[in-house]
Scaffold this motif. Sequence first.
Motif, PDB file in Angstrom:
ATOM      1  N   UNK A   1      -8.380  -6.431  -4.013  1.00 46.48           N
ATOM      2  CA  UNK A   1      -8.329  -7.227  -2.781  1.00 46.48           C
ATOM      3  C   UNK A   1      -7.685  -8.581  -3.029  1.00 46.48           C
ATOM      4  N   UNK A   2      -7.017  -9.080  -2.012  1.00 43.68           N
ATOM      5  CA  UNK A   2      -6.467 -10.429  -2.048  1.00 43.68           C
ATOM      6  C   UNK A   2      -6.488 -10.999  -0.633  1.00 43.68           C
ATOM      7  N   UNK A   3      -6.501 -12.334  -0.569  1.00 43.76           N
ATOM      8  CA  UNK A   3      -6.482 -12.993   0.737  1.00 43.76           C
ATOM      9  C   UNK A   3      -7.845 -13.183   1.371  1.00 43.76           C
ATOM     10  N   UNK A   4      -8.909 -12.721   0.713  1.00 46.36           N
ATOM     11  CA  UNK A   4     -10.257 -12.949   1.205  1.00 46.36           C
ATOM     12  C   UNK A   4     -11.228 -12.825   0.032  1.00 46.36           C
ATOM     13  N   UNK A   5     -12.457 -13.276   0.252  1.00 42.68           N
ATOM     14  CA  UNK A   5     -13.465 -13.231  -0.800  1.00 42.68           C
ATOM     15  C   UNK A   5     -14.172 -11.890  -0.766  1.00 42.68           C
ATOM     16  N   UNK A   6     -13.871 -11.067  -1.755  1.00 40.37           N
ATOM     17  CA  UNK A   6     -14.405  -9.712  -1.786  1.00 40.37           C
ATOM     18  C   UNK A   6     -15.924  -9.700  -1.804  1.00 40.37           C
TER      19      UNK A   6
ATOM     20  N   UNK B   1     -16.269  -5.001  -9.252  1.00 42.99           N
ATOM     21  CA  UNK B   1     -16.203  -6.156 -10.134  1.00 42.99           C
ATOM     22  C   UNK B   1     -15.629  -7.284  -9.305  1.00 42.99           C
ATOM     23  N   UNK B   2     -16.506  -8.083  -8.727  1.00 36.96           N
ATOM     24  CA  UNK B   2     -16.053  -9.132  -7.820  1.00 36.96           C
ATOM     25  C   UNK B   2     -15.232 -10.199  -8.536  1.00 36.96           C
ATOM     26  N   UNK B   3     -15.487 -10.395  -9.818  1.00 39.91           N
ATOM     27  CA  UNK B   3     -14.703 -11.370 -10.575  1.00 39.91           C
ATOM     28  C   UNK B   3     -13.235 -10.951 -10.638  1.00 39.91           C
ATOM     29  N   UNK B   4     -13.001  -9.639 -10.575  1.00 35.88           N
ATOM     30  CA  UNK B   4     -11.634  -9.121 -10.581  1.00 35.88           C
ATOM     31  C   UNK B   4     -11.171  -8.722  -9.181  1.00 35.88           C
TER      32      UNK B   4
END
Length: 127
Positions: A24-29, A73-76
Amino acid sequence: QLQLVESGGGLVQPGGSLRLSCTASGFTLDYYAIGWFRQAPGKEREGVSCISSSGGRTNYADSVKGRFTISRDDAKSTVYLQMNSLKPEDTAVYYCARYRWAYCSGSYYYTEHYENWGQGTQVTVSS
């Protein structure tokens, strides 16, 4: 720009394994549940699995229970779908999508509950 990108698809023999990734990109997963769907030729899009924002709740379609595992893996900024013991009937384009809420409900398989979709990755199970 909000984006989901799937990767990891390919050709595998029956009984084999694949791991799909949804980045994901452009938002906080962290704030969102994420679902995996698949669509085979001539068939409707089918909900496969969903993982809540904390990772504490997961849902699976009966057809994949015990064979597929969803994780994050929210860090990734990435959600994974580990697929084992693959069968020819698992052949489809696999999509990930952002759920409208933080927790997967029992109706996670409704496509209307998702806001954004990736472009899909092809999985082919064949000997």
